[in-house]
Design a protein around this motif. Structure first.
Motif, short mmCIF file in Angstrom:
data_model
loop_
_atom_site.label_atom_id
_atom_site.label_comp_id
_atom_site.label_asym_id
_atom_site.label_seq_id
_atom_site.Cartn_x
_atom_site.Cartn_y
_atom_site.Cartn_z
N SER B 114 0.86 -1.19 0.00
CA SER B 114 0.00 0.00 0.00
C SER B 114 0.89 1.23 0.00
N ALA B 115 0.39 2.31 -0.60
CA ALA B 115 1.19 3.54 -0.64
C ALA B 115 0.26 4.72 -0.88
N PRO B 116 0.29 5.69 0.01
CA PRO B 116 -0.46 6.91 -0.29
C PRO B 116 0.24 7.65 -1.42
N GLU B 117 -0.50 8.44 -2.17
CA GLU B 117 0.15 9.28 -3.19
C GLU B 117 -0.19 10.75 -2.93
N ALA B 118 -1.45 11.10 -2.88
CA ALA B 118 -1.83 12.47 -2.54
C ALA B 118 -1.47 12.72 -1.07
N VAL B 119 -1.18 13.96 -0.76
CA VAL B 119 -0.76 14.33 0.59
C VAL B 119 -1.74 15.37 1.13
N MET B 120 -2.12 15.24 2.38
CA MET B 120 -3.06 16.18 2.99
C MET B 120 -2.48 17.60 2.92
N PRO B 121 -3.30 18.60 2.60
CA PRO B 121 -2.81 19.98 2.60
C PRO B 121 -2.16 20.30 3.95
N ALA B 122 -0.96 20.87 3.89
CA ALA B 122 -0.20 21.09 5.13
C ALA B 122 -0.40 22.49 5.69
N ASP B 123 -1.05 23.36 4.91
CA ASP B 123 -1.12 24.77 5.30
C ASP B 123 -2.45 25.17 5.93
N VAL B 124 -3.27 24.19 6.31
CA VAL B 124 -4.53 24.53 7.00
C VAL B 124 -4.31 24.36 8.49
N PRO B 125 -4.46 25.43 9.27
CA PRO B 125 -4.25 25.32 10.72
C PRO B 125 -5.20 24.31 11.36
N ALA B 126 -4.85 23.80 12.51
CA ALA B 126 -5.67 22.80 13.20
C ALA B 126 -7.08 23.34 13.46
N ALA B 127 -8.05 22.42 13.45
CA ALA B 127 -9.45 22.81 13.62
C ALA B 127 -9.66 23.62 14.90
N ALA B 128 -8.99 23.21 15.97
CA ALA B 128 -9.20 23.85 17.27
C ALA B 128 -8.82 25.33 17.25
N THR B 129 -7.98 25.74 16.27
CA THR B 129 -7.52 27.12 16.22
C THR B 129 -8.40 27.98 15.32
N LEU B 130 -9.40 27.36 14.68
CA LEU B 130 -10.24 28.09 13.72
C LEU B 130 -11.65 28.28 14.27
N ALA B 131 -12.32 29.31 13.79
CA ALA B 131 -13.69 29.57 14.25
C ALA B 131 -14.67 28.74 13.44
N CYS B 132 -15.75 28.33 14.09
CA CYS B 132 -16.83 27.63 13.41
C CYS B 132 -17.58 28.64 12.54
N ALA B 133 -17.86 28.26 11.28
CA ALA B 133 -18.50 29.19 10.35
C ALA B 133 -19.94 29.48 10.78
N PRO B 134 -20.37 30.73 10.68
CA PRO B 134 -21.76 31.04 11.01
C PRO B 134 -22.70 30.42 9.98
N VAL B 135 -23.90 30.08 10.40
CA VAL B 135 -24.84 29.40 9.51
C VAL B 135 -26.08 30.25 9.24
N ASP B 136 -26.04 31.54 9.66
CA ASP B 136 -27.21 32.41 9.48
C ASP B 136 -27.64 32.42 8.02
N GLY B 137 -28.91 32.20 7.81
CA GLY B 137 -29.47 32.34 6.46
C GLY B 137 -29.15 31.17 5.55
N ARG B 138 -28.44 30.17 6.05
CA ARG B 138 -28.11 29.01 5.22
C ARG B 138 -29.13 27.90 5.49
N PRO B 139 -29.27 26.94 4.58
CA PRO B 139 -30.26 25.88 4.78
C PRO B 139 -29.98 25.09 6.05
N GLY B 140 -31.03 24.47 6.58
CA GLY B 140 -30.96 23.79 7.86
C GLY B 140 -29.85 22.76 7.99
N TRP B 141 -29.58 22.03 6.90
CA TRP B 141 -28.60 20.94 7.02
C TRP B 141 -27.22 21.47 7.38
N THR B 142 -26.89 22.70 7.01
CA THR B 142 -25.55 23.23 7.31
C THR B 142 -25.34 23.36 8.82
#
Lengths: 268, 268
Positions: B114-142
């Protein structure tokens, strides 16, 4: 004289949604026929169905069992016809067993805001300047394509694992044939299995499922004529018996004609 | 208390290959339910079918007609069962009409090279350091997803066309839920339509067909738990009413869990 490809995808109406066809020796693969021609035959059933609406925009084919050389039956059933789209159920049976299943979407396109995003690779020399790849020892179907690999990207089986599986080639039917949806559907499966490229070695493989999106309309296919198209293929991941493979197919004028994605079984 | 997602994909056996389900208000979209949950319900019929073999490796769903809020019936029929793979035919009907068709492939994986080929983007900061996107006005599923966009990649509707449609986000079910194949199938449809990103404006859109490849096995999904996964989505081409959209879904340890490809109808 008809092209072997036309003979290979020729179907006889059997009444209702049923069509009869047969594998063609010119498109033989290691075991059974080349999968691209099977996909094209399935699409062809919808293409020639009297209830057809518009042109194909999407095709999924699942290869459920090896196809034996000989006759087969295809059922192409319109599951739902809307104002501008049509959904098809496809099934190929042989000796009473299901060998392939599939779905297709057809649509009547409209003029809208349009914008390409991906760009054709600019560093592949013109097809006319490249040598046609030799086909010695390769399955028969490869002789039905004129393949001209980008410099340094001809598959080499030296057993040295490479860091990636990207490769590009110019390809057209051999002998030349005017491009249409059926031949484009077939061509979407012509890329050598990425495990061959990544490991520089052959392996036992079989495509499990293949999905192609047709970005081109009939006018773009007509404009392409019988000249070479550019293909670019790569994998994302090889893991525990399956790898994925994606490719783009470009006109020689730089328009995206199709993008295609398959999942492939492999054994060491 | 069961998660709304489990309620949304819950099916009652109706005998044979038939199952009954219903849309769930928590996953409402602009018109009818969020397509990801419909895809997950179709997969769930095969997942809970008594004849199931192995785990899903591929799922294709074609959205043939808008789904109305209310009950529906799913048929999940094994078309072919081989030694280590199983091919499924899926169909969702409502009020006697076909609203969605699909196919799935299940497999028992084996240890292989087995061998991965694509590599996860390295330049996205960790989830814990980012704000949750607001969902105002977006459909319920979001609101049923916690989405944390990479810096500068939150969708903005300022009407300025952008040169590309690539965007990345961390995403998990909201409230958190342990990742499994059904929720991964649903998550594969959570990426905002790329025409929204490219044109920085909303548009009337509808997914026509969606194919997802599951690179992960059950153990990898279990290891991911209920933490955010990283998604990266882009388009290749927008043309005459249809665009394609591809995305990868990564574990927070950098393993490719799924790759997914859809074709989307749009109207200006």
């Amino acid at each position: 004289m008809p092209h072997d490809f036309d003979d290979a995808i020729r179907l006889s109406p059997l009444g209702g949604h049923r069509f009869g066809g047969a594998t063609h020796p010119a498109y033989a693969n290691m075991v059974g026929p080349y999968g691209g021609v099977t996909a094209a035959a399935l699409l062809n059933a919808a293409l020639q169905h009297p209830d057809r609406l518009g042109d194909p925009i999407s095709l999924t084919v699942n290869f459920a069992a090896p196809l034996a050389d000989g006759g087969f039956e295809i059922e192409a059933r319109p599951a739902r016809t809307n104002r501008s789209t049509q959904h098809w159920l496809l099934q190929l049976t042989q000796a009473g067993g299901i060998a392939a299943t599939g779905t297709a979407v057809f649509a009547q396109r409209r003029d809208t805001w349009s914008a390409p995003e991906a760009v054709m690779p600019a560093d592949v020399p013109a097809a006319a300047t490249l040598a046609c790849a030799p086909v010695d020892g390769r399955p028969g179907w490869t002789q039905r394509y004129d393949m001209r690999f980008a410099p340094g990207e001809t598959p080499v089986f030296d057993g040295r694992e490479r860091p990636h599986s990207l490769s590009r080639l110019w390809v057209r039917d051999e002998p030349p044939r005017l491009l249409d949806f059926a031949s484009l559907a077939s061509l979407c499966d012509c890329f050598f299995p990425r495990i061959f490229i990544r490991r520089s070695a052959p392996a036992l493989i079989g495509t499990v499922t293949l999905t192609s999106f047709f970005h081109a309309d009939a006018a773009q296919l007509t404009a392409q004529g019988d000249r070479h198209v550019l293909g670019s293929a790569r994998a994302l991941n090889f893991r525990h018996g399956y790898f994925d493979q994606s490719a783009e197919v470009w006109s020689d004028a730089g328009q995206l004609l199709a993008s295609t994605h398959q999942l492939v079984y492999y054994r060491e």
